[in-house]
Design an enzyme around this catalytic site. Structure first.
Site, short mmCIF file in Angstrom:
data_model
loop_
_atom_site.label_atom_id
_atom_site.label_comp_id
_atom_site.label_asym_id
_atom_site.label_seq_id
_atom_site.Cartn_x
_atom_site.Cartn_y
_atom_site.Cartn_z
N HIS A 222 0.79 -1.23 0.00
CA HIS A 222 0.00 0.00 0.00
C HIS A 222 0.82 1.29 0.00
O HIS A 222 0.26 2.38 0.00
CB HIS A 222 -0.98 -0.03 1.16
CG HIS A 222 -1.93 -1.19 1.08
ND1 HIS A 222 -2.84 -1.32 0.06
CD2 HIS A 222 -2.06 -2.30 1.86
CE1 HIS A 222 -3.53 -2.44 0.22
NE2 HIS A 222 -3.07 -3.06 1.29
N ARG A 261 -11.45 -5.85 7.58
CA ARG A 261 -10.61 -5.71 6.38
C ARG A 261 -9.14 -5.83 6.73
O ARG A 261 -8.37 -6.48 5.99
CB ARG A 261 -10.88 -4.36 5.72
CG ARG A 261 -10.17 -4.23 4.37
CD ARG A 261 -10.78 -5.19 3.35
NE ARG A 261 -9.98 -5.29 2.14
CZ ARG A 261 -9.09 -6.25 1.91
NH1 ARG A 261 -8.85 -7.19 2.82
NH2 ARG A 261 -8.43 -6.30 0.77
N CYS A 265 -6.33 -8.59 5.35
CA CYS A 265 -5.07 -8.20 4.72
C CYS A 265 -3.89 -8.91 5.37
O CYS A 265 -2.98 -9.38 4.69
CB CYS A 265 -4.88 -6.69 4.85
SG CYS A 265 -5.20 -5.77 3.35
#
Length: 304
Positions: A222, A261, A265
């Protein structure tokens, strides 16, 4: 120039500085501004930046599928900010968003009386609070997520705690998020003390640390990997990632919390995620949220 920006981001992200009294967010703000500079530079012109940032993507794909000249506020859409095809699909779904019923359910839950006569309104008289969490509790010297604050309200009023990943929890958080969005509020995470700064640093360390058998960190995907395609999906940047939660994820077929979430991940990294109510998770959420400070809250939302 871009190589200097990348080096600066890495240095800022991994180095702590001395903090003066009353300025405990000094290092965090340096981290945030460096991240904004890096992400804006990366997506200024993906075609020109191919060798630097997108070595595994063809110039044709970068020219056709990627938007350019993106600025700070654009990134609260996640990967939809730059992925043209995905954004078109996103906008079509948003015309009849699948989370509207959840917002209505959350509003009903907010006003519903507990057995003792109180309600969530007793604990949260202001519903426009999504941009304020996670927050550091100076009495307990610990970070409190909005999820843990909701469960603490329930338990304090003699009720059972909720599932931290979906269901009633996601619906109530969707109501808070929708009201915060309508009020036009922005992410406003505070670092009020040395202990809070230490919690932020612990979250940052977790974010940049390699874990699991894949030896990946959150930053691998990210920050360094932001915008790169993995199979049919383009990886979203850290900047703006938490502003839309809770989200209705098409893969889930339902609304889910930020903890849900994040846990997914971390599992994808080949690692066991921390418990949703753990210090480790709370510190990580604190870091993530601060990185989007000043960005408009835009939840609930949709993600693939």
């Amino acid at each position: 120039m871009l190589s200097k920006i990348v080096k600066a981001v890495a240095l800022v992200a991994l180095t702590s500085c001395a903090l003066n009294a009353g300025d405990y967010n000094a290092q965090a703000e340096k981290d945030r501004l460096a991240l904004v500079k890096y992400i804006e530079a990366k997506f200024k012109d993906p075609v020109k930046n191919q060798a630097q940032f997108f070595p595994y993507t063809t110039k044709e794909e970068l020219a056709t599928d990627y938007a350019k000249n993106l600025k700070f506020d654009d990134f609260n859409l996640g990967s939809y900010a730059f992925a043209k095809d995905a954004k078109e699909q996103y906008e079509a779904i948003k015309e009849m968003p699948p989370y509207e019923d959840a917002i209505d359910e959350g509003e009903a839950l907010y006003h519903k009386k507990f057995a003792n006569g109180n309600s969530f309104e007793t604990c949260f008289p202001d519903v426009t609070i999504s941009g304020e969490y996670p927050k550091f509790d100076e009495k307990r010297k610990a970070v409190i997520s909005i999820t843990s604050a909701i469960n603490e309200c329930l338990v304090a009023n003699g009720e059972k705690a909720w599932n931290t990943k979906k269901g009633h929890m996601a619906s109530l958080e969707a109501y808070f998020a929708s009201q915060t969005t309508e009020a036009g509020k922005k992410m406003d995470i505070k670092i009020p003390s040395k202990e809070a700064a230490n919690a932020y640093e612990a979250g940052k360390q977790y974010y940049y640390s390699q874990r699991g058998y894949l030896k990946l960190s959150c930053a691998s995907c990210h920050i360094q990997g932001a915008g790169q395609r993995v199979r049919n999906e383009k990886l979203s940047p850290l900047l703006g990632q938490v502003t839309q939660f809770p989200v209705h994820r098409l893969k889930w077929g339902s609304l889910g919390t930020l903890e849900r979430r994040i846990s997914g991940c971390i599992v994808d990294e080949g690692q066991v995620p921390p418990k949703d109510n753990s210090e480790e998770m709370h510190n990580l959420l604190y870091f993530l949220a601060y990185m989007s400070n000043g960005m408009a809250v835009d939840g609930p939302d949709i993600r693939k």
